[in-house]
Scaffold this motif. Sequence first.
Motif, PDB file in Angstrom:
ATOM      1  N   PHE A   1       0.781  -1.201  -0.021  1.00 55.15           N
ATOM      2  CA  PHE A   1       0.130   0.069   0.002  1.00 55.15           C
ATOM      3  C   PHE A   1       0.811   1.157   0.058  1.00 55.15           C
ATOM      4  O   PHE A   1       0.534   2.333  -0.668  1.00 55.15           O
ATOM      5  CB  PHE A   1      -0.927  -0.058   0.900  1.00 55.15           C
ATOM      6  N   VAL A   2       2.215   1.296   0.577  1.00 52.08           N
ATOM      7  CA  VAL A   2       3.057   2.335   0.431  1.00 52.08           C
ATOM      8  C   VAL A   2       3.512   2.491  -0.869  1.00 52.08           C
ATOM      9  O   VAL A   2       3.631   3.724  -1.436  1.00 52.08           O
ATOM     10  CB  VAL A   2       4.347   2.112   1.529  1.00 52.08           C
TER      11      VAL A   2
ATOM     12  N   VAL B   1       0.685   4.387  -2.807  1.00 51.00           N
ATOM     13  CA  VAL B   1       0.403   5.560  -2.340  1.00 51.00           C
ATOM     14  C   VAL B   1       1.570   6.720  -2.800  1.00 51.00           C
ATOM     15  O   VAL B   1       1.404   7.660  -3.357  1.00 51.00           O
ATOM     16  CB  VAL B   1       0.498   5.914  -0.832  1.00 51.00           C
ATOM     17  N   LEU B   2       3.022   5.957  -2.914  1.00 50.58           N
ATOM     18  CA  LEU B   2       4.073   6.666  -3.337  1.00 50.58           C
ATOM     19  C   LEU B   2       4.002   6.893  -5.027  1.00 50.58           C
ATOM     20  O   LEU B   2       4.318   7.925  -5.438  1.00 50.58           O
ATOM     21  CB  LEU B   2       5.419   6.033  -3.062  1.00 50.58           C
TER      22      LEU B   2
ATOM     23  N   LEU C   1       1.609   9.702  -5.826  1.00 50.41           N
ATOM     24  CA  LEU C   1       2.636  10.823  -5.488  1.00 50.41           C
ATOM     25  C   LEU C   1       3.392  11.277  -6.948  1.00 50.41           C
ATOM     26  O   LEU C   1       3.417  12.300  -7.137  1.00 50.41           O
ATOM     27  CB  LEU C   1       3.016  10.823  -4.184  1.00 50.41           C
TER      28      LEU C   1
ATOM     29  N   TYR D   1       1.110  12.951  -9.958  1.00 51.95           N
ATOM     30  CA  TYR D   1       1.466  14.226  -9.720  1.00 51.95           C
ATOM     31  C   TYR D   1       2.642  14.825  -9.942  1.00 51.95           C
ATOM     32  O   TYR D   1       2.581  15.951 -10.854  1.00 51.95           O
ATOM     33  CB  TYR D   1       0.945  14.735  -8.179  1.00 51.95           C
TER      34      TYR D   1
ATOM     35  N   PHE E   1      -3.629   0.929   8.007  1.00 50.92           N
ATOM     36  CA  PHE E   1      -4.054   1.600   6.848  1.00 50.92           C
ATOM     37  C   PHE E   1      -5.490   1.643   6.269  1.00 50.92           C
ATOM     38  O   PHE E   1      -6.396   2.473   6.053  1.00 50.92           O
ATOM     39  CB  PHE E   1      -3.193   1.342   5.716  1.00 50.92           C
TER      40      PHE E   1
ATOM     41  N   VAL F   1      -3.286  10.684   2.533  1.00 52.70           N
ATOM     42  CA  VAL F   1      -3.608  10.378   0.960  1.00 52.70           C
ATOM     43  C   VAL F   1      -4.470  11.300   0.414  1.00 52.70           C
ATOM     44  O   VAL F   1      -4.536  11.663  -0.613  1.00 52.70           O
ATOM     45  CB  VAL F   1      -4.125   8.893   0.868  1.00 52.70           C
TER      46      VAL F   1
ATOM     47  N   LEU G   1      -2.997  14.478  -0.882  1.00 48.74           N
ATOM     48  CA  LEU G   1      -2.096  14.551  -2.025  1.00 48.74           C
ATOM     49  C   LEU G   1      -2.292  15.409  -3.071  1.00 48.74           C
ATOM     50  O   LEU G   1      -3.572  15.380  -3.306  1.00 48.74           O
ATOM     51  CB  LEU G   1      -1.781  13.084  -2.454  1.00 48.74           C
ATOM     52  N   PRO G   2      -1.634  16.265  -3.929  1.00 51.69           N
ATOM     53  CA  PRO G   2       0.001  15.964  -3.730  1.00 51.69           C
ATOM     54  C   PRO G   2       0.215  17.476  -2.839  1.00 51.69           C
ATOM     55  O   PRO G   2       1.408  17.282  -2.363  1.00 51.69           O
ATOM     56  CB  PRO G   2       0.196  16.367  -5.053  1.00 51.69           C
TER      57      PRO G   2
END
Lengths: 340, 287
Positions: free
Chosen positions: A147-148, A151-152, A155, A159, B227, B247, B250-251
Amino acid sequence: MLLFKSIMKRLASSIVVLLGLTIVIFALMKAVPGDPARLALGPNAPEEVLEHYREVNHLNEPIPVQYFYWLSNAVQGDFGTSSYTQRAVSQDIKDFAPATIELVIWAGIPPLFVALFLGVISAQHKNKWPDYLTRFLGYIFVATPTFVFAVLFILIFGYWLPVMPTIGGRLSPQFTIAPVTGMYIVDALIGGQPAAAWDAFLHLLFPALALSLGKTMQEARITRASMLQNADKDYITMVTSQGVPKKIVNRRFLLKPSVIPTVTVMGMDFASLFGNAFLVERIFNWPGLSSYGMNAILNKDSNAVVAVVLIIGLAFVGTSIVVDIVAMILDPRMRQARTR
Amino acid sequence: MTPERKESIVRNWYKFSAGGASVVGLIIVIVIIILAIFAPIIAPYPEDAGAVVKFSESKLPPSSKHLMGTDTMGRDVFSRLLFSLKGTLLMGVLVLAISVPIGFIVGVLAGYYRDTWIETVLMRIVDIFLSVPALVLALAIASIMEPNLRNSMIAITIMWWPWYARLTFGVVSSLRTENYITYAELTGAGLGHIIVKEFLPNTIDQILTKMTLDIGYVIIMGATLSFAGLGEQPPIPALGNMINDGVKFLPDMWWLTIFPAVTIILIVLGFNLVGDGVGNIFNVEGN
């Protein structure tokens, strides 16, 4: 013949295990606090309606009897109604499964070849930079929860370097793909829509990477370790001393025995993708079985939870049978071990 | 300390530290433990671990005043991160402290009574729990209980002991027919004696190695449950729920997500490196 007998034994014990799993799951469903009739029909349902629901669903019977009713329905593919979507759970599963299967196949099969490649490269360049780089990335990726990663990725690739569709899902809204196999990339190519296929690929790429990166590096590590272990064996020394070129030694004599541990681990990893997909699908809005299951869990939709867990158990057990058979074909020693 | 004892410690340290990576891991783990214990003293804003609202300081990017920025309620992310470490470490240690003895006992009994109905029953139960991805059933189990740290630990423990049962069973069932076991039985040793004096010393290397490698995986699973909202509940900080909160922002407010994410990776990395070193001491291959 031995192979056939081993496979039959393996299948028989799997059926026992799956039956056991249904008992565990049923017990879990019964452990959900609250009246199941009330949970299904809402707080305003009158008592007669509740009683009728209990009667129809055999909820007034003793628990073991309820189990047999439930099991005989489940075997026929009837898991009841989802209290969240208000549809038959089996229909929901039919609708959501293809997305998960597509994701898991892409996250499971191509990474295997990457893992084997990295493992072999790493072993052949032991203690040089390709080896160090692979091992360094391996340590980091194995330590990163899926899940990390998800999410990373959102990002970084959603984005900061916008290459990924941040809304998620399987396809951008301007495309429609005629369903053939249920897997969008394949269907788009069959339907002659390369642009849609590319769009579907971009949607798939990052969830698949999030699911597979950690496992891939771990498999690479196991391949490397078994390559190095086998390289010291006498038979390798022998063929090398007979003047067989290093390339042929590696390809013909070293790779096959070294791949077996990776194949076994890979099978278990492949099956566990269904589990890790739970959060990855949710984060990427991937409309699959796992995000459906996750929603069901969070909404205490017990019919749907039970069905999803059971289906995943089935996929898991099925995969491990296939893996065992592949291992038996690759390695005759495994056939002996399994017949005991 | 006797010279032999000293020598064995030196030799084990030499094996542990071969390659150097495990020492780095050990340093990471020690630092994390110290930070977890002294969080109330080290944290610049200890009150931020709870339900505090400071609107004047909300949504600030990292600065010298707030090393990792502040969240939407103006709480210091660094302080909250420090307070989340204790629960994270407890998760890893307690789950294993409970599931390993259970798994060992089940595995040793199944191995000792090999080829009897006891083995069949025990190992089929183990197989049932290993027939679903651990995360799936752990999520399902956690969801029927009230969400908090303790219940998420229970859910993970239920899914973790079978691995140790299978490991112990593998070792014990192959030792079962060794002469020294038969000898112990013939001289009247009880089952308890045989388990503690014969089987335990022969399995402990592999169990300890697997345990040190597993701490990281347990922490990953705990963070995953958190989570998903099935672990520690806000306002109590946990690495998983901090990422989940971040989350949504973001961002723009990347610091809410990045710092807890990197912390999880570092903790798990530290324990995995230590696990490799422990494996080197006992000469056991990881996984």
